[in-house]
Design a protein around this motif. Structure first.
Motif, PDB file in Angstrom:
ATOM      1  N   SER A  84       5.351   8.628  -2.868  1.00 63.55           N
ATOM      2  CA  SER A  84       6.001   7.311  -2.861  1.00 63.55           C
ATOM      3  C   SER A  84       5.018   6.160  -2.688  1.00 63.55           C
ATOM      4  O   SER A  84       5.387   5.018  -2.891  1.00 63.55           O
ATOM      5  CB  SER A  84       7.070   7.250  -1.761  1.00 63.55           C
ATOM      6  OG  SER A  84       6.469   7.489  -0.518  1.00 63.55           O
ATOM      7  N   HIS A  85       3.788   6.446  -2.273  1.00 70.51           N
ATOM      8  CA  HIS A  85       2.853   5.326  -2.122  1.00 70.51           C
ATOM      9  C   HIS A  85       2.307   4.941  -3.492  1.00 70.51           C
ATOM     10  O   HIS A  85       1.923   5.737  -4.298  1.00 70.51           O
ATOM     11  CB  HIS A  85       1.710   5.683  -1.163  1.00 70.51           C
ATOM     12  CG  HIS A  85       1.067   6.997  -1.469  1.00 70.51           C
ATOM     13  ND1 HIS A  85       0.175   7.162  -2.484  1.00 70.51           N
ATOM     14  CD2 HIS A  85       1.221   8.216  -0.896  1.00 70.51           C
ATOM     15  CE1 HIS A  85      -0.223   8.411  -2.525  1.00 70.51           C
ATOM     16  NE2 HIS A  85       0.401   9.077  -1.568  1.00 70.51           N
ATOM     17  N   GLY A  86       2.325   3.702  -3.757  1.00 70.73           N
ATOM     18  CA  GLY A  86       1.880   3.156  -5.034  1.00 70.73           C
ATOM     19  C   GLY A  86       2.475   1.782  -5.202  1.00 70.73           C
ATOM     20  O   GLY A  86       3.400   1.385  -4.497  1.00 70.73           O
ATOM     21  N   SER A  87       1.948   1.069  -6.121  1.00 71.08           N
ATOM     22  CA  SER A  87       2.430  -0.295  -6.323  1.00 71.08           C
ATOM     23  C   SER A  87       3.789  -0.284  -7.028  1.00 71.08           C
ATOM     24  O   SER A  87       4.199   0.697  -7.646  1.00 71.08           O
ATOM     25  CB  SER A  87       1.421  -1.074  -7.172  1.00 71.08           C
ATOM     26  OG  SER A  87       1.421  -0.577  -8.494  1.00 71.08           O
ATOM     27  N   GLU A  88       4.447  -1.398  -6.920  1.00 68.36           N
ATOM     28  CA  GLU A  88       5.747  -1.560  -7.566  1.00 68.36           C
ATOM     29  C   GLU A  88       5.590  -1.480  -9.076  1.00 68.36           C
ATOM     30  O   GLU A  88       6.433  -0.899  -9.773  1.00 68.36           O
ATOM     31  CB  GLU A  88       6.367  -2.909  -7.155  1.00 68.36           C
ATOM     32  CG  GLU A  88       7.738  -3.173  -7.711  1.00 68.36           C
ATOM     33  CD  GLU A  88       8.791  -2.200  -7.191  1.00 68.36           C
ATOM     34  OE1 GLU A  88       9.794  -2.015  -7.903  1.00 68.36           O
ATOM     35  OE2 GLU A  88       8.606  -1.616  -6.114  1.00 68.36           O
ATOM     36  N   LYS A  89       4.510  -2.046  -9.587  1.00 67.76           N
ATOM     37  CA  LYS A  89       4.255  -2.016 -11.032  1.00 67.76           C
ATOM     38  C   LYS A  89       4.100  -0.576 -11.512  1.00 67.76           C
ATOM     39  O   LYS A  89       4.613  -0.200 -12.565  1.00 67.76           O
ATOM     40  CB  LYS A  89       3.007  -2.827 -11.348  1.00 67.76           C
ATOM     41  CG  LYS A  89       2.729  -2.939 -12.822  1.00 67.76           C
ATOM     42  CD  LYS A  89       1.516  -3.806 -13.088  1.00 67.76           C
ATOM     43  CE  LYS A  89       1.250  -3.870 -14.574  1.00 67.76           C
ATOM     44  NZ  LYS A  89       0.089  -4.645 -14.912  1.00 67.76           N
ATOM     45  N   ALA A  90       3.412   0.264 -10.721  1.00 66.29           N
ATOM     46  CA  ALA A  90       3.219   1.671 -11.092  1.00 66.29           C
ATOM     47  C   ALA A  90       4.568   2.389 -11.111  1.00 66.29           C
ATOM     48  O   ALA A  90       4.827   3.221 -11.992  1.00 66.29           O
ATOM     49  CB  ALA A  90       2.256   2.351 -10.126  1.00 66.29           C
ATOM     50  N   ARG A  91       5.434   2.104 -10.132  1.00 64.01           N
ATOM     51  CA  ARG A  91       6.753   2.736 -10.098  1.00 64.01           C
ATOM     52  C   ARG A  91       7.603   2.312 -11.303  1.00 64.01           C
ATOM     53  O   ARG A  91       8.312   3.118 -11.891  1.00 64.01           O
ATOM     54  CB  ARG A  91       7.469   2.390  -8.786  1.00 64.01           C
ATOM     55  CG  ARG A  91       7.088   3.348  -7.691  1.00 64.01           C
ATOM     56  CD  ARG A  91       7.977   3.180  -6.463  1.00 64.01           C
ATOM     57  NE  ARG A  91       7.043   2.904  -5.366  1.00 64.01           N
ATOM     58  CZ  ARG A  91       6.988   1.815  -4.648  1.00 64.01           C
ATOM     59  NH1 ARG A  91       7.859   0.861  -4.809  1.00 64.01           N
ATOM     60  NH2 ARG A  91       6.084   1.670  -3.718  1.00 64.01           N
ATOM     61  N   ILE A  92       7.535   1.047 -11.668  1.00 65.91           N
ATOM     62  CA  ILE A  92       8.294   0.550 -12.819  1.00 65.91           C
ATOM     63  C   ILE A  92       7.789   1.220 -14.102  1.00 65.91           C
ATOM     64  O   ILE A  92       8.579   1.666 -14.952  1.00 65.91           O
ATOM     65  CB  ILE A  92       8.205  -0.988 -12.912  1.00 65.91           C
ATOM     66  CG1 ILE A  92       8.975  -1.629 -11.755  1.00 65.91           C
ATOM     67  CG2 ILE A  92       8.724  -1.487 -14.253  1.00 65.91           C
ATOM     68  CD1 ILE A  92       8.796  -3.127 -11.645  1.00 65.91           C
ATOM     69  N   THR A  93       6.472   1.313 -14.219  1.00 73.20           N
ATOM     70  CA  THR A  93       5.879   1.965 -15.397  1.00 73.20           C
ATOM     71  C   THR A  93       6.287   3.434 -15.457  1.00 73.20           C
ATOM     72  O   THR A  93       6.665   3.942 -16.514  1.00 73.20           O
ATOM     73  CB  THR A  93       4.344   1.839 -15.376  1.00 73.20           C
ATOM     74  OG1 THR A  93       3.993   0.444 -15.351  1.00 73.20           O
ATOM     75  CG2 THR A  93       3.719   2.488 -16.590  1.00 73.20           C
ATOM     76  N   ALA A  94       6.221   4.112 -14.313  1.00 77.92           N
ATOM     77  CA  ALA A  94       6.618   5.524 -14.260  1.00 77.92           C
ATOM     78  C   ALA A  94       8.088   5.680 -14.628  1.00 77.92           C
ATOM     79  O   ALA A  94       8.470   6.620 -15.333  1.00 77.92           O
ATOM     80  CB  ALA A  94       6.336   6.095 -12.883  1.00 77.92           C
TER      81      ALA A  94
END
Length: 129
Positions: A84-94
């Motif tokens: 779960s650690h990661g930037s919001e942008k990375a989560r949106i991209t994923a």
């Protein structure tokens, strides 16, 4: 003279037999030609059917080959989602990657629908007498 008179009916019988045989051959030839003409549309339809089966097999094969990397992409997404650690942008991209992979998987499933149906296994049937 008697031989000549006897040979006339014999010649007539030979001529008649030859004429009847020729007439039968002509009739059989006409029927054969008609049968060949009747088979041409069926042969054309059979070739078209074989082409469609080949196209269906090709589509199913492509779908199978596309499914393998899709399964890996979705697996990597699940693995990355677990962290779960990661930037919001990375989560949106994923999330976008996951959505597109699922969409592609749905499209591939429709390609597999084109595959020819394999005949089912034979089963015994009892017939009452």
């Amino acid at each position: 003279m008697a031989t000549l008179i006897a040979s006339v009916p014999l010649a007539l019988l030979i001529f008649l037999r030859t004429h009847l045989a020729d007439r039968d051959r002509s009739r059989l030839l006409a029927r054969s030609e008609q049968s060949i003409e009747n088979l041409k549309p069926a042969a054309s339809a059979d070739r078209a059917s074989e082409k469609l089966v080949s196209l269906g097999q090709l589509a199913a094969g492509a779908a199978h080959e596309i499914n393998n990397p899709l399964a890996a992409i979705l697996g990597f997404f699940r693995s990355a989602r677990g962290r779960s650690h990661g930037s919001e942008k990375a989560r949106i991209t994923a999330s976008k990657i996951r959505d597109q992979a699922r969409r592609t998987k749905t499209l591939v499933a429709s390609l597999e629908f084109c595959a020819p149906v394999r005949p089912s296994a034979r089963s015994s049937t009892s017939i009452p007498l």
